[in-house]
Design an enzyme around this catalytic site. Structure first.
Site, PDB file in Angstrom:
ATOM      1  N   ASN A 135      43.676  26.278  47.686  1.00 38.78           N
ATOM      2  CA  ASN A 135      43.599  25.368  46.553  1.00 38.78           C
ATOM      3  C   ASN A 135      44.905  24.604  46.437  1.00 38.78           C
ATOM      4  O   ASN A 135      45.975  25.142  46.724  1.00 38.78           O
ATOM      5  CB  ASN A 135      43.362  26.137  45.251  1.00 38.78           C
ATOM      6  CG  ASN A 135      41.944  26.640  45.109  1.00 38.78           C
ATOM      7  OD1 ASN A 135      41.033  26.194  45.791  1.00 38.78           O
ATOM      8  ND2 ASN A 135      41.748  27.596  44.218  1.00 38.78           N
ATOM      9  N   ARG A 176      36.593  28.089  48.617  1.00 37.66           N
ATOM     10  CA  ARG A 176      37.433  28.743  49.623  1.00 37.66           C
ATOM     11  C   ARG A 176      36.695  29.882  50.317  1.00 37.66           C
ATOM     12  O   ARG A 176      36.722  29.987  51.550  1.00 37.66           O
ATOM     13  CB  ARG A 176      38.732  29.260  48.997  1.00 37.66           C
ATOM     14  CG  ARG A 176      39.688  28.158  48.593  1.00 37.66           C
ATOM     15  CD  ARG A 176      40.938  28.712  47.943  1.00 37.66           C
ATOM     16  NE  ARG A 176      40.556  29.516  46.788  1.00 37.66           N
ATOM     17  CZ  ARG A 176      41.318  30.446  46.233  1.00 37.66           C
ATOM     18  NH1 ARG A 176      42.513  30.706  46.706  1.00 37.66           N
ATOM     19  NH2 ARG A 176      40.891  31.122  45.185  1.00 37.66           N
TER      20      ARG A 176
END
Length: 89
Positions: A36, A18
């Site tokens: 996520n 990320r």
């Protein structure tokens, strides 16, 4: 301007996926988000010029150094008008 949803599967959590996605997207001038998923995958919504969104998609096929990307699915999305690129927790 286009928008795409990118779904990345494999070892993509716990490897700075990320954070690195955000860094790459911001560098490309893209807006949207990365988060996520409960199943261990990562979902990305990217908005910007087609060529730069495609560069992000290309990067997603490899991911950051410790990732092991098994598959990347890309779908067209609606432009939602994001003004930044964020990590959603």
């Amino acid at each position: 301007m286009i928008a795409r949803t990118i779904h990345c599967v494999g070892k993509v959590q716990g490897v700075y996926f990320r954070a690195t996605t955000k860094e790459i997207a911001v560098g490309l001038g893209l807006n949207g988000w990365v988060k996520n998923q409960a199943d261990g995958s990562v979902m990305i919504h990217a908005e910007g010029k087609e060529e730069t969104v495609n560069l992000l998609v290309d990067w997603c096929n490899q991911g950051p150094r410790h990732a092991d990307v098994k598959s990347v699915k890309v779908t067209d999305s609606d432009i939602e008008g994001y003004q930044s690129f964020d990590i959603i927790r």
